[in-house]
Motif scaffolding. Structure first.
Motif, PDB file in Angstrom:
ATOM      1  N   LEU A  17       0.911  -1.237   0.012  1.00  0.00           N
ATOM      2  CA  LEU A  17       0.103  -0.135   0.053  1.00  0.00           C
ATOM      3  C   LEU A  17       0.980   1.153  -0.030  1.00  0.00           C
ATOM      4  O   LEU A  17       1.980   1.312   0.797  1.00  0.00           O
ATOM      5  N   ALA A  18       0.413   2.105  -0.803  1.00  0.00           N
ATOM      6  CA  ALA A  18       0.981   3.634  -0.580  1.00  0.00           C
ATOM      7  C   ALA A  18       0.109   4.464  -0.112  1.00  0.00           C
ATOM      8  O   ALA A  18      -0.945   4.479  -0.407  1.00  0.00           O
ATOM      9  N   ILE A  54       4.386  -0.724   3.690  1.00  0.00           N
ATOM     10  CA  ILE A  54       3.436   0.298   3.667  1.00  0.00           C
ATOM     11  C   ILE A  54       4.702   1.827   3.272  1.00  0.00           C
ATOM     12  O   ILE A  54       5.433   1.723   3.960  1.00  0.00           O
ATOM     13  N   LEU A  55       4.169   2.386   2.050  1.00  0.00           N
ATOM     14  CA  LEU A  55       5.027   3.313   1.641  1.00  0.00           C
ATOM     15  C   LEU A  55       4.401   4.795   2.196  1.00  0.00           C
ATOM     16  O   LEU A  55       3.014   4.877   1.692  1.00  0.00           O
ATOM     17  N   VAL A  97      -3.351   2.480  -3.683  1.00  0.00           N
ATOM     18  CA  VAL A  97      -2.695   3.916  -3.401  1.00  0.00           C
ATOM     19  C   VAL A  97      -3.872   4.850  -2.717  1.00  0.00           C
ATOM     20  O   VAL A  97      -5.123   4.681  -2.932  1.00  0.00           O
ATOM     21  N   VAL A  98      -3.599   5.311  -1.476  1.00  0.00           N
ATOM     22  CA  VAL A  98      -4.530   6.151  -0.979  1.00  0.00           C
ATOM     23  C   VAL A  98      -4.001   7.626  -0.997  1.00  0.00           C
ATOM     24  O   VAL A  98      -2.870   8.018  -0.736  1.00  0.00           O
ATOM     25  N   ASP A  99      -4.716   8.563  -1.424  1.00  0.00           N
ATOM     26  CA  ASP A  99      -4.177  10.070  -1.898  1.00  0.00           C
ATOM     27  C   ASP A  99      -5.042  10.837  -0.750  1.00  0.00           C
ATOM     28  O   ASP A  99      -6.139  10.904  -0.896  1.00  0.00           O
ATOM     29  N   THR A 100      -4.279  11.487   0.237  1.00  0.00           N
ATOM     30  CA  THR A 100      -4.882  12.527   1.078  1.00  0.00           C
ATOM     31  C   THR A 100      -4.148  13.899   0.758  1.00  0.00           C
ATOM     32  O   THR A 100      -4.503  14.853   1.705  1.00  0.00           O
TER      33      THR A 100
END
Ligand code: ZN
Ligand code: ZN
Length: 368
Positions: free
Chosen positions: A188-189, A212-213, A257-260
Motif C-alpha cells: 500500500l502507498a 506500507i510506503l 494507493v491512498v491519496d490524502t
C-alpha cells in the motif's frame, strides 16, 4: 430551550472564531441533547465557512454525555456516553441499505446549517444562526443531534481520544478496512500522512500489510509514519524523481494507493505507481472549481480504478467500536496523533493545525 451556553461562532470567512452565548431549540422527538465534553477540530470546520451560510457554529467530532432525549428515542438514555458521528438521513436508499456513508441527502444535512426539515437548532441573542453542522455543531457546550448518528461507548478510553475518531481517522482507517477490504499480505502507498493518512497507515499495519510506503514533504510526519507502521518513506522534496524511486522499490507497482494530499503532482505520481488492476482512493475534499490534468493512458494501461472516499465507506456504529477495540488492545495508537487544547483555545488549535504542528487537535471542554 437550553440557554446561556458558550459556543464558538464563525462570522466571516477570514476572521477567527469568536466565543459567544447561544440557546438551543427544544428537542424534536428523534433528537437528543448532549453535554459536549470533547470535540475534534478538522479542516472541514474551516472549509465549511465557504459552504455554510454565516454566522455559523461548526464542530463535527463531538463526544459527550446525553442530558435529554426526545419522545421517540429508544436507543440511548440520559447519562449515556456517546460519540456523535457523521450525518445521514436514515431513510434514503443508501441509508436503508446500511450504507449511510453514501446518504443521498448527505450534502444538505451536513452543510445547510439547518435540520433536515429546514428549522434552526440554535439562536444567538434571539436570532437564528446556522448550526446543525453534520447535524451536531459540537463547538458548543451542548449540542442537539438526531439519535441515529450516536455511537455509545463503554471503553475507558479518554473522551479527547474518542473525539479524534469520527471524521478523518474513521475515513483513513475505513478506506483500508471497509472500502478496500484490505486482507493483509499486500502493499500500500499513502500520499500525505496527516491525520487521515496516518490512520490509513495504522489500519494497514493492524490488518497485516506487507509494505506500507508513506509519501510526504514533511520529515517529522514521515518519521511518525515510520513509528506507526510505514516500512518505506519517500520525501518528494528531497528526491530528484520520486516516481522512479518508488518504481525501484516496487517494480511491479502497488495494488492500493491512498491519496490524502489533494495535490495534482501527487495525484499524477500516484497514478504511475499503481499495478495492473490497482485502486487509488482520493480521501480529501477538492476545491469545487479545481481541475487536474492527467494522462488517461496511464489509467487505461493499468486497468486502474479511481475512487472517491466518503467517510471511508465505514458504518460508524460498527466501525468506531472496532477502532476503540483496536486502541484498547494497543493496536491502533491514535493518541500519537492527538494534541489536546482547552475549549478556550480553538483559534490556537486551528493555527497549530494550519502550521502542521498539530496533526489532530482536540478541544477538551472539561478543562475550561
Ligand atoms: Zn440517507
Ligand atoms: Zn472532518
Amino acid at each position: 430551550v437550553s440557554g446561556g451556553l458558550q459556543a464558538w461562532i464563525a462570522r466571516g470567512k477570514e476572521s477567527p472564531f469568536e466565543l459567544t452565548e447561544v440557546e438551543l431549540d427544544t428537542l424534536q422527538p428523534n433528537e437528543v441533547r448532549v453535554e459536549v465534553t470533547a470535540t475534534g477540530v478538522c479542516h472541514m470546520d474551516l472549509e465549511g465557512k465557504d459552504i455554510v451560510p454565516l454566522p455559523a457554529v461548526f464542530g463535527h467530532e463531538g463526544v459527550g454525555r446525553i442530558l435529554e432525549i426526545g419522545a421517540d428515542v429508544t436507543t440511548v438514555q440520559p447519562g449515556d456516553r456517546v460519540i456523535m458521528s457523521y450525518a445521514a438521513c436514515g431513510h434514503c436508499g443508501s441509508c436503508a441499505a446500511d450504507a449511510p456513508y453514501h446518504c443521498e441527502d448527505s450534502w444538505d444535512i451536513t452543510f445547510s446549517g439547518l435540520r433536515a426539515d429546514g428549522s434552526h437548532t440554535m439562536r444567538e441573542h434571539d436570532k437564528p444562526v446556522s448550526a446543525a453542522f453534520f447535524q451536531q455543531s459540537s463547538f458548543a457546550q451542548e449540542a442537539i443531534t438526531p439519535a441515529r448518528g450516536l455511537v455509545p461507548v463503554d471503553s475507558n478510553i479518554d473522551d479527547t481520544l474518542l473525539a479524534a475518531l469520527p471524521c478523518g481517522v474513521l475515513t483513513g482507517a475505513g478506506v483500508i478496512a471497509c472500502q478496500f477490504g484490505f486482507r493483509g499480505g499486500e502493499d500500500l502507498a499513502v500520499f500525505g500522512v496527516g491525520a487521515v493518512g496516518l490512520s490509513a497507515v495504522m489500519a494497514a499495519k493492524r490488518l497485516g500489510a506487507r509494505s506500507i510506503l508513506a509519501v510526504d514533504v514533511k520529515p517529522t510526519r514521515l518519521a511518525l509514519a515510520e513509528e506507526l507502521g510505514a516500512t518505506h518513506t519517500i520525501n518528494p522534496a528531497q528526491e530528484a524523481d520520486s516516481v522512479a524511486r518508488i518504481q525501484e522499490l516496487f517494480p511491479k507497482g502497488l495494488p492500493y494507493v491512498v491519496d490524502t494530499s489533494g495535490n495534482s503532482t501527487a495525484f499524477n505520481s500516484a497514478t504511475r505507481i499503481l499495478k495492473t488492476g490497482g485502486r487509488m482512493a482520493v480521501c480529501i475534499l477538492p476545491q469545487p472549481m479545481e481541475t487536474f490534468s492527467f494522462q488517461p493512458f496511464e489509467w487505461f494501461t493499468r486497468a486502474a480504478t479511481l475512487e472517491a472516499v466518503s467517510f471511508g465507506n465505514a458504518e460508524a456504529s460498527s466501525f468506531l467500536p472496532q477502532l476503540i477495540d483496536w486502541y484498547d488492545q494497543g493496536l491502533f495508537p491514535v493518541d500519537r496523533l492527538v494534541t489536546v487544547y482547552p475549549f478556550s483555545d480553538l483559534n490556537v488549535a486551528v493555527e497549530a493545525a494550519m502550521a502542521g504542528e498539530a496533526i489532530k487537535p482536540v478541544l477538551d471542554l472539561r478543562a475550561s
